[in-house]
Motif scaffolding. Sequence first.
Motif, PDB file in Angstrom:
ATOM      1  N   SER A  64     -34.153 -21.034 -32.246  1.00 61.95           N
ATOM      2  CA  SER A  64     -34.982 -22.310 -32.326  1.00 61.95           C
ATOM      3  C   SER A  64     -36.103 -21.937 -31.032  1.00 61.95           C
ATOM      4  CB  SER A  64     -34.272 -23.437 -31.970  1.00 61.95           C
ATOM      5  OG  SER A  64     -33.566 -23.801 -33.187  1.00 61.95           O
ATOM      6  N   SER A  80     -36.955 -19.355 -29.391  1.00 57.65           N
ATOM      7  CA  SER A  80     -37.842 -18.292 -29.503  1.00 57.65           C
ATOM      8  C   SER A  80     -38.869 -18.522 -30.674  1.00 57.65           C
ATOM      9  CB  SER A  80     -36.896 -17.064 -30.177  1.00 57.65           C
ATOM     10  OG  SER A  80     -36.206 -16.752 -28.874  1.00 57.65           O
ATOM     11  N   ALA A  81     -38.464 -19.142 -31.663  1.00 54.41           N
ATOM     12  CA  ALA A  81     -39.371 -19.467 -32.572  1.00 54.41           C
ATOM     13  C   ALA A  81     -40.507 -20.561 -32.146  1.00 54.41           C
ATOM     14  CB  ALA A  81     -38.810 -20.173 -33.757  1.00 54.41           C
ATOM     15  N   LEU A  82     -40.181 -21.450 -31.502  1.00 54.06           N
ATOM     16  CA  LEU A  82     -41.208 -22.538 -30.626  1.00 54.06           C
ATOM     17  C   LEU A  82     -42.114 -21.826 -29.952  1.00 54.06           C
ATOM     18  CD1 LEU A  82     -42.153 -25.505 -30.273  1.00 54.06           C
ATOM     19  CD2 LEU A  82     -40.231 -25.249 -28.480  1.00 54.06           C
ATOM     20  N   LEU A  96     -42.929 -18.609 -29.777  1.00 59.58           N
ATOM     21  CA  LEU A  96     -43.816 -17.584 -30.495  1.00 59.58           C
ATOM     22  C   LEU A  96     -44.730 -18.374 -31.252  1.00 59.58           C
ATOM     23  CD1 LEU A  96     -41.064 -14.904 -31.806  1.00 59.58           C
ATOM     24  CD2 LEU A  96     -43.044 -14.451 -30.079  1.00 59.58           C
ATOM     25  N   GLY A  97     -44.324 -19.506 -31.883  1.00 60.27           N
ATOM     26  CA  GLY A  97     -45.329 -20.284 -32.665  1.00 60.27           C
ATOM     27  C   GLY A  97     -46.430 -20.682 -31.558  1.00 60.27           C
ATOM     28  N   VAL A  98     -46.030 -21.132 -30.641  1.00 55.74           N
ATOM     29  CA  VAL A  98     -46.896 -21.852 -29.586  1.00 55.74           C
ATOM     30  C   VAL A  98     -48.040 -20.539 -29.152  1.00 55.74           C
ATOM     31  CG1 VAL A  98     -47.440 -22.617 -27.319  1.00 55.74           C
ATOM     32  CG2 VAL A  98     -45.779 -23.688 -28.718  1.00 55.74           C
ATOM     33  N   TYR A  99     -47.413 -19.400 -28.677  1.00 60.03           N
ATOM     34  CA  TYR A  99     -48.022 -18.233 -28.238  1.00 60.03           C
ATOM     35  C   TYR A  99     -49.214 -17.970 -29.552  1.00 60.03           C
ATOM     36  CZ  TYR A  99     -46.202 -17.061 -23.736  1.00 60.03           C
ATOM     37  OH  TYR A  99     -45.953 -17.243 -22.434  1.00 60.03           O
ATOM     38  N   TYR A 100     -48.613 -17.576 -30.818  1.00 53.58           N
ATOM     39  CA  TYR A 100     -49.333 -17.126 -32.018  1.00 53.58           C
ATOM     40  C   TYR A 100     -50.511 -18.275 -32.444  1.00 53.58           C
ATOM     41  CZ  TYR A 100     -46.901 -12.930 -32.567  1.00 53.58           C
ATOM     42  OH  TYR A 100     -46.315 -11.854 -32.389  1.00 53.58           O
ATOM     43  N   GLY A 101     -49.998 -19.448 -32.249  1.00 53.80           N
ATOM     44  CA  GLY A 101     -51.183 -20.561 -32.383  1.00 53.80           C
ATOM     45  C   GLY A 101     -52.227 -20.542 -31.207  1.00 53.80           C
ATOM     46  N   TYR A 102     -51.952 -20.160 -30.046  1.00 55.53           N
ATOM     47  CA  TYR A 102     -53.032 -20.105 -29.056  1.00 55.53           C
ATOM     48  C   TYR A 102     -53.932 -18.763 -29.625  1.00 55.53           C
ATOM     49  CZ  TYR A 102     -55.131 -19.754 -24.546  1.00 55.53           C
ATOM     50  OH  TYR A 102     -56.105 -19.925 -23.391  1.00 55.53           O
ATOM     51  N   SER A 145     -42.876 -22.307 -21.740  1.00 56.13           N
ATOM     52  CA  SER A 145     -42.190 -21.144 -21.702  1.00 56.13           C
ATOM     53  C   SER A 145     -40.795 -21.300 -20.507  1.00 56.13           C
ATOM     54  CB  SER A 145     -42.839 -19.786 -21.828  1.00 56.13           C
ATOM     55  OG  SER A 145     -43.535 -19.642 -22.637  1.00 56.13           O
TER      56      SER A 145
END
Length: 109
Positions: free
Chosen positions: A34, A36-38, A40-46, A81
């Motif tokens: 969970s 990790s997904a959060l 990664l989601g924030v980084y990829y969103g950025y 993070s």
Amino acid sequence: MTTHNTPHAQHCDRIRSNPKFQRLARQRARLAWSLSALVLGVYYGYMLVVAFAPGWLRLPLADGSQLTLGLPLGAGIIVLSWLLTGWYVRSANTRFDALSAEIVEEAQA
């Protein structure tokens, strides 16, 4: 291949078959995935904002300010993070370690 005749193998089998161990493994995996997904989601969103709306990140924080929106957002991602890592470490050192100690104690009995 491990033979199940050794005391060590029997000890490991008792731990693996303990319902508390199975619960511990599920809880640790759920929390780790969970978080990790959060992250990664924030980084990829950025990165998606950088790729598809870079002008938005260049907007000044205030009229006449040299500081743009992108800098505090990037710093916020790094701080997020760290905080999530701290959350995992705190969970591991309190809840997970206590449950691990219980499991090992039961297996030695």
